[in-house]
Write a protein that holds these residues in place. Sequence first.
Motif, PDB file in Angstrom:
ATOM      1  N   PHE A  94       0.833  -1.205   0.000  1.00 41.60           N
ATOM      2  CA  PHE A  94       0.000   0.000   0.000  1.00 41.60           C
ATOM      3  C   PHE A  94       0.866   1.253   0.000  1.00 41.60           C
ATOM      4  CE2 PHE A  94      -2.101   3.427   2.364  1.00 41.60           C
ATOM      5  CZ  PHE A  94      -3.252   3.587   1.605  1.00 41.60           C
ATOM      6  N   PRO A 123       0.337   5.685   0.146  1.00 41.94           N
ATOM      7  CA  PRO A 123      -0.691   6.698   0.446  1.00 41.94           C
ATOM      8  C   PRO A 123      -1.415   7.221  -0.786  1.00 41.94           C
ATOM      9  CG  PRO A 123       1.281   7.092   1.755  1.00 41.94           C
ATOM     10  CD  PRO A 123       1.622   5.990   0.793  1.00 41.94           C
ATOM     11  N   ARG A 145      -4.910   5.736  -1.839  1.00 38.94           N
ATOM     12  CA  ARG A 145      -6.112   5.864  -1.015  1.00 38.94           C
ATOM     13  C   ARG A 145      -7.333   6.277  -1.822  1.00 38.94           C
ATOM     14  NH1 ARG A 145      -7.101   6.076   4.303  1.00 38.94           N
ATOM     15  NH2 ARG A 145      -4.864   5.885   4.737  1.00 38.94           N
ATOM     16  N   ARG A 146      -7.184   7.292  -2.677  1.00 37.80           N
ATOM     17  CA  ARG A 146      -8.335   7.789  -3.426  1.00 37.80           C
ATOM     18  C   ARG A 146      -8.799   6.824  -4.505  1.00 37.80           C
ATOM     19  NH1 ARG A 146      -7.357  14.298  -4.398  1.00 37.80           N
ATOM     20  NH2 ARG A 146      -7.269  14.893  -2.187  1.00 37.80           N
ATOM     21  N   LEU A 151     -10.798   1.676   5.664  1.00 37.01           N
ATOM     22  CA  LEU A 151      -9.563   1.245   5.012  1.00 37.01           C
ATOM     23  C   LEU A 151      -8.426   1.161   6.021  1.00 37.01           C
ATOM     24  CD1 LEU A 151      -7.776   0.600   2.577  1.00 37.01           C
ATOM     25  CD2 LEU A 151      -7.626   3.051   2.118  1.00 37.01           C
ATOM     26  N   ASP A 152      -8.297   2.157   6.884  1.00 34.05           N
ATOM     27  CA  ASP A 152      -7.226   2.135   7.885  1.00 34.05           C
ATOM     28  C   ASP A 152      -7.383   0.954   8.835  1.00 34.05           C
ATOM     29  OD1 ASP A 152      -5.781   4.324   6.989  1.00 34.05           O
ATOM     30  OD2 ASP A 152      -7.041   5.744   8.074  1.00 34.05           O
ATOM     31  N   ASP A 183     -11.670  10.119  10.171  1.00 34.57           N
ATOM     32  CA  ASP A 183     -11.970   8.803   9.606  1.00 34.57           C
ATOM     33  C   ASP A 183     -13.267   8.323  10.238  1.00 34.57           C
ATOM     34  OD1 ASP A 183     -10.392   5.545   9.797  1.00 34.57           O
ATOM     35  OD2 ASP A 183     -11.934   6.308   8.485  1.00 34.57           O
ATOM     36  N   ASP A 220     -12.987   5.368   2.113  1.00 24.11           N
ATOM     37  CA  ASP A 220     -11.556   5.607   2.007  1.00 24.11           C
ATOM     38  C   ASP A 220     -10.997   4.953   0.771  1.00 24.11           C
ATOM     39  OD1 ASP A 220     -11.543   5.221   5.487  1.00 24.11           O
ATOM     40  OD2 ASP A 220     -11.174   7.073   4.439  1.00 24.11           O
TER      41      ASP A 220
END
Length: 200
Positions: free
Chosen positions: A100, A102, A105-106, A142-143, A193, A200
């Motif tokens: 993963f 950053p 994310r989108r 997602l986190d 979040d 996410d």
Amino acid sequence: MGYPPPMPDGLYETDIFAWSRHQAALLRRLARGERVNDLDWDHVVQEIEDVGLSELNAVRSYLRVMLVHLLKLQGCPASPAASHWREEIISFQSDAQQRFAPSMRRSIDLAALYIRAVKQLAGALIDGVVGAQQPPICPVSLDDLLHADRDALEQSFAKPDRPSRHRPALIASITGLPPRHKSRLHPARRRADPAGSCQD
């Protein structure tokens, strides 16, 4: 210094390995300031884009399979295969964390991944029976999938109608702080979040 011979026509379609070595040699010459005329720019750009897309699709796949296993555990927690599902959740989470970035994310639509996971299990028999009704929306973010420990994730799926009860455990597993600190962390984290968010 010897230079590679001109690239045969159609090499990209017939021998991608030879094509990649040839293009790499040309790019190294270009980086040294030499003039080269045989670069297959269209395919070089395509391959660079595909590298990133391949990593993104790998992360999406790991997350989707995690969701499938969490749904199986939610529906049939006493299954003889439950321990295998739990082991795979840990394994796929580790793989997702490693790949993963950053910037992905989108491009990760967790709601869509969850729908695919639910459809994959629709009407499926596990140990000869249909599992329990799945949560209507994804109960984790997602986190959470990337960083929460397996027990906290499983607990959140076990009681999807009461997410506030399990959110402190998810936060604690991500931050490393014990649940007693949730009163200070929860509001701030919820603003960044939202609990149970699948966007996410």
